[in-house]
Design a protein around this motif. Structure first.
Motif, PDB file in Angstrom:
ATOM      1  N   LYS A   7       0.814  -1.193   0.000  1.00  0.00           N
ATOM      2  CA  LYS A   7       0.000   0.000   0.000  1.00  0.00           C
ATOM      3  C   LYS A   7       0.849   1.244   0.000  1.00  0.00           C
ATOM      4  O   LYS A   7       1.885   1.307   0.585  1.00  0.00           O
ATOM      5  N   ARG A   8       0.322   2.283  -0.637  1.00  0.00           N
ATOM      6  CA  ARG A   8       0.929   3.593  -0.565  1.00  0.00           C
ATOM      7  C   ARG A   8      -0.175   4.601  -0.444  1.00  0.00           C
ATOM      8  O   ARG A   8      -1.213   4.447  -1.038  1.00  0.00           O
ATOM      9  N   ILE A   9       0.067   5.611   0.366  1.00  0.00           N
ATOM     10  CA  ILE A   9      -1.000   6.528   0.688  1.00  0.00           C
ATOM     11  C   ILE A   9      -0.683   7.931   0.263  1.00  0.00           C
ATOM     12  O   ILE A   9      -1.264   8.874   0.738  1.00  0.00           O
ATOM     13  N   GLY A  10       0.261   8.122  -0.609  1.00  0.00           N
ATOM     14  CA  GLY A  10       0.676   9.466  -0.966  1.00  0.00           C
ATOM     15  C   GLY A  10      -0.165  10.062  -2.063  1.00  0.00           C
ATOM     16  O   GLY A  10      -1.011   9.437  -2.659  1.00  0.00           O
ATOM     17  N   ALA A  15       2.967   3.120  -4.565  1.00  0.00           N
ATOM     18  CA  ALA A  15       3.318   1.720  -4.437  1.00  0.00           C
ATOM     19  C   ALA A  15       4.332   1.516  -3.350  1.00  0.00           C
ATOM     20  O   ALA A  15       5.224   2.307  -3.159  1.00  0.00           O
ATOM     21  N   GLY A  16       4.192   0.387  -2.650  1.00  0.00           N
ATOM     22  CA  GLY A  16       5.228  -0.047  -1.738  1.00  0.00           C
ATOM     23  C   GLY A  16       5.920  -1.205  -2.403  1.00  0.00           C
ATOM     24  O   GLY A  16       6.316  -1.136  -3.547  1.00  0.00           O
ATOM     25  N   ALA A  17       6.052  -2.327  -1.714  1.00  0.00           N
ATOM     26  CA  ALA A  17       6.597  -3.513  -2.351  1.00  0.00           C
ATOM     27  C   ALA A  17       5.585  -4.004  -3.369  1.00  0.00           C
ATOM     28  O   ALA A  17       4.433  -4.221  -3.051  1.00  0.00           O
ATOM     29  N   LEU A  18       6.015  -4.160  -4.612  1.00  0.00           N
ATOM     30  CA  LEU A  18       5.073  -4.502  -5.671  1.00  0.00           C
ATOM     31  C   LEU A  18       4.918  -6.010  -5.788  1.00  0.00           C
ATOM     32  O   LEU A  18       5.887  -6.749  -5.786  1.00  0.00           O
ATOM     33  N   LYS A 320      -6.307  13.567   3.170  1.00  0.00           N
ATOM     34  CA  LYS A 320      -6.415  12.363   2.350  1.00  0.00           C
ATOM     35  C   LYS A 320      -6.272  11.140   3.253  1.00  0.00           C
ATOM     36  O   LYS A 320      -5.186  10.785   3.678  1.00  0.00           O
ATOM     37  N   GLY A 321      -7.391  10.504   3.547  1.00  0.00           N
ATOM     38  CA  GLY A 321      -7.390   9.383   4.480  1.00  0.00           C
ATOM     39  C   GLY A 321      -7.622   8.042   3.830  1.00  0.00           C
ATOM     40  O   GLY A 321      -8.210   7.144   4.431  1.00  0.00           O
ATOM     41  N   SER A 322      -7.172   7.862   2.602  1.00  0.00           N
ATOM     42  CA  SER A 322      -7.393   6.595   1.901  1.00  0.00           C
ATOM     43  C   SER A 322      -6.077   5.960   1.503  1.00  0.00           C
ATOM     44  O   SER A 322      -5.056   6.624   1.381  1.00  0.00           O
ATOM     45  N   VAL A 323      -6.132   4.644   1.313  1.00  0.00           N
ATOM     46  CA  VAL A 323      -4.949   3.851   0.967  1.00  0.00           C
ATOM     47  C   VAL A 323      -5.153   3.254  -0.420  1.00  0.00           C
ATOM     48  O   VAL A 323      -6.219   2.701  -0.714  1.00  0.00           O
ATOM     49  N   GLN A 324      -4.132   3.365  -1.264  1.00  0.00           N
ATOM     50  CA  GLN A 324      -4.188   2.782  -2.600  1.00  0.00           C
ATOM     51  C   GLN A 324      -3.323   1.527  -2.676  1.00  0.00           C
ATOM     52  O   GLN A 324      -2.227   1.494  -2.111  1.00  0.00           O
ATOM     53  N   THR A 325      -3.832   0.510  -3.348  1.00  0.00           N
ATOM     54  CA  THR A 325      -3.085  -0.721  -3.594  1.00  0.00           C
ATOM     55  C   THR A 325      -2.709  -0.774  -5.072  1.00  0.00           C
ATOM     56  O   THR A 325      -3.528  -0.464  -5.939  1.00  0.00           O
ATOM     57  N   ILE A 326      -1.462  -1.135  -5.345  1.00  0.00           N
ATOM     58  CA  ILE A 326      -0.988  -1.255  -6.713  1.00  0.00           C
ATOM     59  C   ILE A 326      -1.141  -2.704  -7.175  1.00  0.00           C
ATOM     60  O   ILE A 326      -0.628  -3.618  -6.537  1.00  0.00           O
ATOM     61  N   ILE A 327      -1.845  -2.903  -8.278  1.00  0.00           N
ATOM     62  CA  ILE A 327      -2.086  -4.240  -8.819  1.00  0.00           C
ATOM     63  C   ILE A 327      -1.480  -4.302 -10.212  1.00  0.00           C
ATOM     64  O   ILE A 327      -2.053  -3.758 -11.170  1.00  0.00           O
ATOM     65  N   PRO A 328      -0.298  -4.908 -10.360  1.00  0.00           N
ATOM     66  CA  PRO A 328       0.305  -5.021 -11.697  1.00  0.00           C
ATOM     67  C   PRO A 328      -0.590  -5.809 -12.639  1.00  0.00           C
ATOM     68  O   PRO A 328      -1.220  -6.797 -12.245  1.00  0.00           O
ATOM     69  N   LEU A 329      -0.644  -5.374 -13.895  1.00  0.00           N
ATOM     70  CA  LEU A 329      -1.458  -6.025 -14.913  1.00  0.00           C
ATOM     71  C   LEU A 329      -0.570  -6.533 -16.036  1.00  0.00           C
ATOM     72  O   LEU A 329       0.644  -6.318 -16.049  1.00  0.00           O
ATOM     73  N   SER A 330      -1.180  -7.180 -17.003  1.00  0.00           N
ATOM     74  CA  SER A 330      -0.419  -7.715 -18.125  1.00  0.00           C
ATOM     75  C   SER A 330       0.139  -6.579 -18.976  1.00  0.00           C
ATOM     76  O   SER A 330      -0.413  -5.476 -19.023  1.00  0.00           O
ATOM     77  N   GLY A 331       1.260  -6.849 -19.628  1.00  0.00           N
ATOM     78  CA  GLY A 331       1.855  -5.868 -20.522  1.00  0.00           C
ATOM     79  C   GLY A 331       2.622  -4.773 -19.827  1.00  0.00           C
ATOM     80  O   GLY A 331       2.990  -3.774 -20.460  1.00  0.00           O
TER      81      GLY A 331
END
Length: 450
Positions: A7-10, A15-18, A320-331
């Motif tokens: 998670k990264r909240i900036g 992204a943190g560890a992907l 800003k009180g939300s957390v984003q998750t990075i989800i790698p996709l194809s390509g």
């Protein structure tokens, strides 16, 4: 001390560890498959009509990426689609280091203008100076290149060479450089008498190590027993990695909760707690925030405020009180999805509200003007304070005078709300001076008490 996290909240890099997220079902499991097929069919009809009838030919890639971007941007201001190039840039910024030359540049009149060489990098050692113009790379003119393309050419594997053609005044000359590891310096420090000052500009992977190095250097310069206190400057810090926010908070706390995160599923909540040890030994601490302090900055200031470990000074933070998750996709692309809200140790959600300083200090005190400011609660489609749905009308309820903010996810200057703030009548950093005064006052009080 770090905590593995996706998670990264900036406000900018998310992204943190992907890692690859588990595959998600295409259709809901609540009997609504028929509706899902209906809307997917509608999407297909529109897609085919645009392909066949639009006035200009449009590639499938462009149409589908635009559709995905539109879907995500309709959710909230921080969910988005990143193509391969955007995802790659995000990872570079998150890591805080890359193979390159170590120069901050901008584009001016078709040439690449040096803003500043970064200390102890190939560009710095080669003697490049601010306002130098780079007019060619390996003999190829940069005219016609956009800034990102030129930066990409200068970056590359560590140990490889590149020749810059530089124009300085009336002189033109070549400089050969060997690329090296360049670290994005997110922590800077200095001393004001017996007060230590530390500024964190972003919470990338260099934040906690940089903080610890800064504190160590301040103790050596002043003398550990002579330090009156510390100022942690988080103004205009748009955020960063969750684990770095936790680590920086933990540096000043002996125990207790730092932050908790909660999603719509009860089994997906997390709590992060402090470990024993205060790196400044209980010395007084002032944290400076303003309307540009967001996400990770708000986690740190909120945790230190709730534990009464620091005096929070400045103006209300971004909210800003939300957390984003990075989800790698194809390509090589990726999905940036808002998946959680975070809460301070006392259970506060600062979504669209921000952190109120303990001592409200506008940037100056002489001349009041109106500036164009925007916070989280002003963004179209922003999450409301506690509910799960977006609330386009959500507005902060208080009227603390803010400082300028950065727009989340892009890092560009945010649009207008026209709130009043004070404008400095000189170059003096009024908030910083008041923080120094406060620490001097605390030191004098302790001396008189003894």
């Amino acid at each position: 001390m770090t905590h593995a996290s996706l998670k990264r909240i900036g406000s900018g890099i998310l992204a943190g560890a992907l890692a690859f997220a588990a595959p998600l079902p295409v259709f809901a499991a609540d009997g609504s498959d028929a509706d899902t097929f209906k809307y997917l069919s509608l999407f297909g009809d529109v897609f085919e009509r645009v392909k066949s009838d639009y006035v200009d030919e449009v590639s499938d890639e462009k149409l589908i990426e635009a559709a995905i971007s539109g879907m995500l941007s309709s959710l909230d201001p921080h969910s988005s689609y990143m193509n391969k190039d955007s995802f790659s840039d995000m990872r570079v910024q998150t890591k805080g280091e890359f193979g390159g030359l170590g120069i901050e540049v901008t584009l001016e009149d078709g040439a690449i203008k040096v803003v500043s060489p970064i200390e102890d990098t190939p560009a710095f050692k080669a003697g490049l100076q601010p306002n130098d113009l780079i007019i060619a790379l390996d003999g190829e003119p940069v005219a016609g290149l956009d800034l990102q393309a030129a930066v990409d050419k200068m970056r590359g594997p560590v140990g490889t060479d590149i020749k810059l053609t530089v124009k300085r005044g009336d002189q033109t000359f070549d400089v050969s450089l060997t690329r090296d590891v360049v670290k994005i310096r997110s922590v800077r420090h200095e001393t004001y008498g017996d007060v230590g000052y530390i500024r964190i500009t972003s919470f990338n992977e260099q934040a906690e190590p940089g903080l610890l190095d800064a504190i160590s250097d301040i103790k050596k310069k002043i003398g550990e027993n002579k330090v009156e206190g510390y100022i942690l400057d988080l103004r205009f810090n748009p955020g960063g990695l969750l684990d770095q926010a936790v680590a920086v908070s933990d540096a000043f706390l002996d125990s207790g909760e730092i932050v908790s995160t909660r999603s719509r599923r009860n089994d997906n909540a997390s709590r992060f707690n402090a470990t024993p040890g205060d790196v400044i030994g209980g010395k007084p601490l002032v944290v400076l925030i303003n309307g540009g302090s967001a996400s990770a900055s708000e986690i740190v200031s909120g945790a230190l405020q709730d534990h009464h470990r620091a005096v929070i000074m400045g103006t209300r933070s971004f909210g800003k009180g939300s957390v984003q998750t990075i989800i790698p996709l194809s390509g090589g692309s990726a999905l940036r999805l808002t998946t959680q809200r975070y809460y301070t140790p006392s259970g506060r959600s600062i979504q669209a509200k921000g952190i109120e300083p303990d001592i409200n200090v506008p940037q100056a005190h002489l001349e009041e003007v109106t500036l164009n400011i925007q916070r989280e609660g002003d963004l179209k489609g922003a999450l409301d304070v506690d509910n799960k749905s977006g609330n386009p009308a959500a507005k902060p309820t208080d009227a603390a005078a803010p400082a300028d903010a950065k727009a989340p996810a892009t890092g560009t200057t945010a649009p207008a709300t026209g709130e009043p703030v004070t404008k400095p009548a000189s170059d003096e950093d009024y908030q910083l001076m008041r923080a120094i005064d406060l620490l001097h006052g605390v030191a004098l009080f302790k001396q008189s008490a003894n």
